[in-house]
Write a protein that holds these residues in place. Sequence first.
Motif, mmCIF file in Angstrom:
data_model
loop_
_atom_site.group_PDB
_atom_site.id
_atom_site.type_symbol
_atom_site.label_atom_id
_atom_site.label_comp_id
_atom_site.label_asym_id
_atom_site.label_seq_id
_atom_site.Cartn_x
_atom_site.Cartn_y
_atom_site.Cartn_z
ATOM 1 N N MET A 7 -43.877 70.607 -9.854
ATOM 2 C CA MET A 7 -43.010 71.273 -8.879
ATOM 3 C C MET A 7 -43.623 72.593 -8.432
ATOM 4 S SD MET A 7 -39.853 72.792 -11.143
ATOM 5 C CE MET A 7 -39.313 71.300 -11.958
ATOM 6 N N ASN A 8 -43.252 73.001 -7.220
ATOM 7 C CA ASN A 8 -43.688 74.300 -6.707
ATOM 8 C C ASN A 8 -42.588 75.322 -6.929
ATOM 9 O OD1 ASN A 8 -45.439 72.426 -4.665
ATOM 10 N ND2 ASN A 8 -46.394 74.403 -5.079
ATOM 11 N N CYS A 9 -42.972 76.450 -7.475
ATOM 12 C CA CYS A 9 -42.018 77.542 -7.647
ATOM 13 C C CYS A 9 -41.657 78.094 -6.263
ATOM 14 C CB CYS A 9 -42.667 78.637 -8.489
ATOM 15 S SG CYS A 9 -41.601 80.050 -8.741
ATOM 16 N N ILE A 10 -40.405 78.481 -6.067
ATOM 17 C CA ILE A 10 -40.007 79.033 -4.763
ATOM 18 C C ILE A 10 -39.565 80.494 -4.879
ATOM 19 C CG2 ILE A 10 -39.344 76.773 -3.867
ATOM 20 C CD1 ILE A 10 -36.401 77.613 -4.178
ATOM 21 N N MET A 11 -39.905 81.127 -6.001
ATOM 22 C CA MET A 11 -39.439 82.496 -6.197
ATOM 23 C C MET A 11 -40.171 83.515 -5.312
ATOM 24 S SD MET A 11 -37.050 81.851 -8.134
ATOM 25 C CE MET A 11 -36.417 83.487 -8.448
ATOM 26 N N CYS A 12 -41.393 83.234 -4.933
ATOM 27 C CA CYS A 12 -42.115 84.155 -4.061
ATOM 28 C C CYS A 12 -43.069 83.357 -3.185
ATOM 29 C CB CYS A 12 -42.839 85.237 -4.875
ATOM 30 S SG CYS A 12 -44.489 84.775 -5.418
ATOM 31 N N GLY A 15 -45.879 80.385 -4.286
ATOM 32 C CA GLY A 15 -45.563 78.963 -4.425
ATOM 33 C C GLY A 15 -46.387 78.242 -5.475
ATOM 34 N N CYS A 16 -46.513 78.810 -6.681
ATOM 35 C CA CYS A 16 -47.330 78.220 -7.747
ATOM 36 C C CYS A 16 -46.958 76.754 -7.994
ATOM 37 C CB CYS A 16 -47.122 78.971 -9.059
ATOM 38 S SG CYS A 16 -47.729 80.643 -9.021
ATOM 39 N N GLU A 17 -47.979 75.924 -8.144
ATOM 40 C CA GLU A 17 -47.738 74.531 -8.505
ATOM 41 C C GLU A 17 -47.689 74.444 -10.020
ATOM 42 O OE1 GLU A 17 -49.824 71.329 -6.226
ATOM 43 O OE2 GLU A 17 -50.443 70.747 -8.242
ATOM 44 N N MET A 18 -46.558 73.986 -10.539
ATOM 45 C CA MET A 18 -46.362 74.005 -11.990
ATOM 46 C C MET A 18 -46.203 72.580 -12.513
ATOM 47 S SD MET A 18 -43.636 77.173 -12.218
ATOM 48 C CE MET A 18 -42.307 76.273 -11.451
ATOM 49 N N THR A 19 -46.746 72.352 -13.692
ATOM 50 C CA THR A 19 -46.518 71.085 -14.376
ATOM 51 C C THR A 19 -45.511 71.354 -15.488
ATOM 52 O OG1 THR A 19 -48.783 70.488 -13.885
ATOM 53 C CG2 THR A 19 -47.646 69.144 -15.525
ATOM 54 N N VAL A 20 -44.388 70.671 -15.406
ATOM 55 C CA VAL A 20 -43.277 70.954 -16.300
ATOM 56 C C VAL A 20 -43.056 69.756 -17.212
ATOM 57 C CG1 VAL A 20 -40.841 71.584 -16.395
ATOM 58 C CG2 VAL A 20 -42.243 72.351 -14.480
ATOM 59 N N THR A 21 -43.048 70.002 -18.504
ATOM 60 C CA THR A 21 -42.777 68.926 -19.455
ATOM 61 C C THR A 21 -41.309 68.993 -19.871
ATOM 62 O OG1 THR A 21 -45.032 69.223 -20.236
ATOM 63 C CG2 THR A 21 -43.603 67.831 -21.578
ATOM 64 N N GLY A 32 -49.099 76.409 -15.226
ATOM 65 C CA GLY A 32 -49.470 76.627 -13.825
ATOM 66 C C GLY A 32 -48.755 77.800 -13.176
ATOM 67 N N ASN A 33 -47.735 78.326 -13.845
ATOM 68 C CA ASN A 33 -47.034 79.486 -13.277
ATOM 69 C C ASN A 33 -47.840 80.741 -13.555
ATOM 70 O OD1 ASN A 33 -46.303 78.892 -16.017
ATOM 71 N ND2 ASN A 33 -44.891 80.630 -15.931
ATOM 72 N N THR A 34 -47.787 81.696 -12.602
ATOM 73 C CA THR A 34 -48.542 82.946 -12.822
ATOM 74 C C THR A 34 -47.655 84.041 -13.397
ATOM 75 O OG1 THR A 34 -48.665 82.719 -10.426
ATOM 76 C CG2 THR A 34 -50.659 83.392 -11.540
ATOM 77 N N CYS A 35 -46.345 83.860 -13.350
ATOM 78 C CA CYS A 35 -45.474 84.906 -13.898
ATOM 79 C C CYS A 35 -44.250 84.267 -14.555
ATOM 80 C CB CYS A 35 -45.070 85.901 -12.802
ATOM 81 S SG CYS A 35 -43.761 85.323 -11.710
ATOM 82 N N TYR A 41 -37.531 79.604 -13.207
ATOM 83 C CA TYR A 41 -37.184 78.725 -12.087
ATOM 84 C C TYR A 41 -37.274 77.265 -12.529
ATOM 85 C CZ TYR A 41 -37.699 75.986 -7.834
ATOM 86 O OH TYR A 41 -37.562 75.011 -6.868
ATOM 87 N N ALA A 42 -38.362 76.921 -13.253
ATOM 88 C CA ALA A 42 -38.557 75.545 -13.709
ATOM 89 C C ALA A 42 -37.390 75.119 -14.598
ATOM 90 C CB ALA A 42 -39.875 75.431 -14.467
ATOM 91 N N HIS A 43 -36.969 76.022 -15.462
ATOM 92 C CA HIS A 43 -35.868 75.718 -16.374
ATOM 93 C C HIS A 43 -34.585 75.462 -15.582
ATOM 94 C CE1 HIS A 43 -32.597 76.638 -19.219
ATOM 95 N NE2 HIS A 43 -33.365 75.925 -20.032
ATOM 96 N N ASP A 44 -34.265 76.368 -14.650
ATOM 97 C CA ASP A 44 -33.069 76.194 -13.808
ATOM 98 C C ASP A 44 -33.158 74.910 -12.984
ATOM 99 O OD1 ASP A 44 -31.900 78.469 -14.674
ATOM 100 O OD2 ASP A 44 -32.282 79.667 -12.878
ATOM 101 N N GLU A 45 -34.347 74.666 -12.450
ATOM 102 C CA GLU A 45 -34.516 73.534 -11.543
ATOM 103 C C GLU A 45 -34.285 72.210 -12.278
ATOM 104 O OE1 GLU A 45 -34.624 74.338 -8.577
ATOM 105 O OE2 GLU A 45 -35.222 72.518 -7.517
ATOM 106 N N VAL A 46 -34.630 72.174 -13.562
ATOM 107 C CA VAL A 46 -34.460 70.939 -14.333
ATOM 108 C C VAL A 46 -33.013 70.797 -14.812
ATOM 109 C CG1 VAL A 46 -35.104 69.785 -16.495
ATOM 110 C CG2 VAL A 46 -36.869 70.778 -15.017
#
Lengths: 120, 424
Positions: A7-12, A15-21, A32-35, A41-46
């Motif tokens: 998923m792509n982060c949408i916080m700024c 738009g970091c591309e993140m691999t979420v397990t 893959g997140n830089t911050c 965001y990944a946690h909320d999104e899931v």
Amino acid sequence: MSETRVMNCIMCPMGCEMTVTIDDGKVVDVKGNTCPRGAKYAHDEVTAPKRMLTTTVRVEGGMLPLLPVVSETVLPKEKVLDCAAYLRGVTVKAPVKTGDVIVEDILGLGVNIIASRDML
Amino acid sequence: MKELKDLYDIVIVGGGPAGLSAAYSAWQNGAKSVLVIERDRELGGILQQCIHNGFGLHHFKEELTGPGYAHRCIELVKDKSEIECLTDTMVLSVEKDKTVVAVSPDHGLIKVKGKTVILTMGCRERTRGAIRIPGERPAGVFTAGAAQRMVNMEGYIPGHKIVILGSGDIGLIMARRMSLEGCKVQAVLEICPFSNGLTRNIVQCLNDYNIPLYLSHTIVKIHGKDRVNGITVAKVDEKMRPIPGTEFDIDCDTVLLSVGLIPENELSRGLDLKMHPLTNGPVVDQHRQTSLPGFYAAGNVVHVHDLVDFVSEEAEIAGKFAALEAQGKLDGNTKFVTVTAEKGVRTCVPQCLNLPEAGEQVRLFMRVANPERKVKLVVKSGDNVILQRMLPVAKPSEMIAVDIPAAKTELIGSSLTVFLDKEA
């Protein structure tokens, strides 16, 4: 059973591309997140994705026929379309000031909808 | 109705975020009389119709809607006796002696003069005519911005079943906006192999609403006699030519075009300002002074921005130096430097520098030509590397800003080049 989601982060704008397990509906790893905002965001999104809502309501006696409005905070993503549909049926009377509450506690979600401009 | 002065310290053409930020900054820097001329019924420019949020994170340190950002800008200039704003007033021409000719219902034909002039006219959308889409000429084809104004300010819905051509941010924002109004957005088509919008907008405007994005696709025909009733789409090759045999039809009653913005420079051309062929705006130095002394320009009229925050920042620079010049406080600069974008960098603003003896901090705004990952941005003068920065991601849609500290400007010769080092 764990699964991975990209998923792509949408916080700024980065738009970091993140691999979420995800294991048993919970995020166990984010890469893959830089911050740290990316991980949150990944946690909320899931578990419970959230979005802001901006739309318009009808206004009577104003310089324009429409008043732009914004949710005071984020709403559950799956309720955004319902809230927008509800606001299509709302009419207010001018004058309105920026920040005035247009709809209190929309659809019982605990979030106010406020005016995002003055309407004289 | 207030009498206008014959001579102002600064006359500003355009009362959007650039014009208002320039006016406020000019006031902060000692300008005693500033006139802002706006053609719309109110100040704030295009932000008034951009009702979505995401503005102001850099400049005001909080997330605002478009009207919210406009409101902040208007608050900065109102109730200041040194700043006058005219609305409903259209500038017809700007003369080389800094006379500005305008017309308004209140004042009739106006002629005012500025010691300096700041051009902040913003930009315009490219239209169907500009990209020559074949097919019928039915009703139902709008630019995305025109549709945005209808839906967000005027109270009309342009149609119900919508296709958007172009994946720039306005197109993406309108895809979500039309969905929230209960319309069906059938698809977004993009002729490039990558989207020209921010990734966050792909996610929250398309993916959230299950709107398909077709990359490397374009419209090859618009159907319908009186009203659009469908389009034919084709895949394009690497030279953006439609590939025969890949056509398919999409049912729709409305086509919205988000196919690029062009700085609005009719007035600048009348002044014979030196223009840049890629930005389509006037060539400016680090103070945003154009090729004609005393004329400044800032915001989307210089180059199209993706963030209004940078528009404000650039306009503050223009406002400051126009104010200093009007007061005779601008020191003569001694070193002229050309700034050129090369290898991988498409545009860089400013395109030249007029550096003072002591050096001066300079901020460069750049756009890359193609999406890149892990590249090094290099700023060089002759053999001297002035600055370099690693970029994890670089996209044409996202403007890059780098600062050259004052001390480093000493190393700059008569030219500066910026480029991407892909071997990094």
